[in-house]
Design a protein around this motif. Structure first.
Motif, short mmCIF file in Angstrom:
data_model
loop_
_atom_site.label_atom_id
_atom_site.label_comp_id
_atom_site.label_asym_id
_atom_site.label_seq_id
_atom_site.Cartn_x
_atom_site.Cartn_y
_atom_site.Cartn_z
N PHE A 138 0.83 -1.21 0.00
CA PHE A 138 0.00 0.00 0.00
C PHE A 138 0.86 1.25 0.00
N LEU A 139 1.89 1.26 0.83
CA LEU A 139 2.73 2.45 0.92
C LEU A 139 3.52 2.68 -0.37
N LYS A 140 3.86 1.60 -1.09
CA LYS A 140 4.60 1.76 -2.34
C LYS A 140 3.72 2.29 -3.46
N THR A 141 2.43 1.91 -3.46
CA THR A 141 1.56 2.29 -4.57
C THR A 141 0.63 3.44 -4.24
N LYS A 142 0.68 3.96 -3.05
CA LYS A 142 -0.25 5.01 -2.63
C LYS A 142 0.05 6.31 -3.36
N ASN A 143 -0.92 6.79 -4.12
CA ASN A 143 -0.76 8.03 -4.88
C ASN A 143 -1.29 9.23 -4.11
N LEU A 144 -2.47 9.09 -3.57
CA LEU A 144 -3.10 10.18 -2.85
C LEU A 144 -3.17 9.85 -1.37
N LYS A 145 -3.29 10.88 -0.57
CA LYS A 145 -3.34 10.66 0.87
C LYS A 145 -4.61 9.91 1.28
N LEU A 146 -5.70 10.15 0.59
CA LEU A 146 -6.98 9.53 0.94
C LEU A 146 -7.39 8.47 -0.08
N ASP A 147 -6.45 7.68 -0.55
CA ASP A 147 -6.74 6.64 -1.54
C ASP A 147 -7.48 5.50 -0.85
N THR A 148 -8.74 5.30 -1.20
CA THR A 148 -9.51 4.20 -0.61
C THR A 148 -10.15 3.33 -1.68
N GLY A 149 -9.91 3.62 -2.94
CA GLY A 149 -10.60 2.90 -4.00
C GLY A 149 -9.85 1.70 -4.55
N SER A 150 -8.53 1.73 -4.50
CA SER A 150 -7.77 0.63 -5.09
C SER A 150 -7.87 -0.62 -4.23
N ASN A 151 -7.64 -1.77 -4.86
CA ASN A 151 -7.72 -3.04 -4.13
C ASN A 151 -6.74 -3.10 -2.98
N ILE A 152 -5.54 -2.61 -3.21
CA ILE A 152 -4.51 -2.66 -2.17
C ILE A 152 -4.90 -1.78 -0.99
#
Length: 67
Positions: free
Chosen positions: A7-21
């Protein structure tokens, strides 16, 4: 690799809740809290039921992620 590391490697936005990871990451956090709660409150069947729902949701997301 742990889900939190992914999650930390692929996190683009601070409030990313939509991706599977991201969903797996938040489900893991909720599951850990619920398990800890159930250790102290063994007869809380409502929480146990929701824990089973969260675990099954996590299982489905892992299947989708591994395809």
């Amino acid at each position: 690799m742990k889900i939190s590391e992914m999650f930390l490697k692929t996190k683009n936005l601070k409030l990313d809740t939509g991706s599977n990871i991201a969903q797996l990451f938040y489900l893991n956090k909720k599951i850990k809290k619920m398990k800890n709660h159930l250790k102290h409150n063994k007869h809380d069947y409502n929480t146990y039921r929701f824990l089973l729902k969260k675990v099954s949701k996590k299982k489905q997301l892992l299947k989708l992620l591994l395809k």
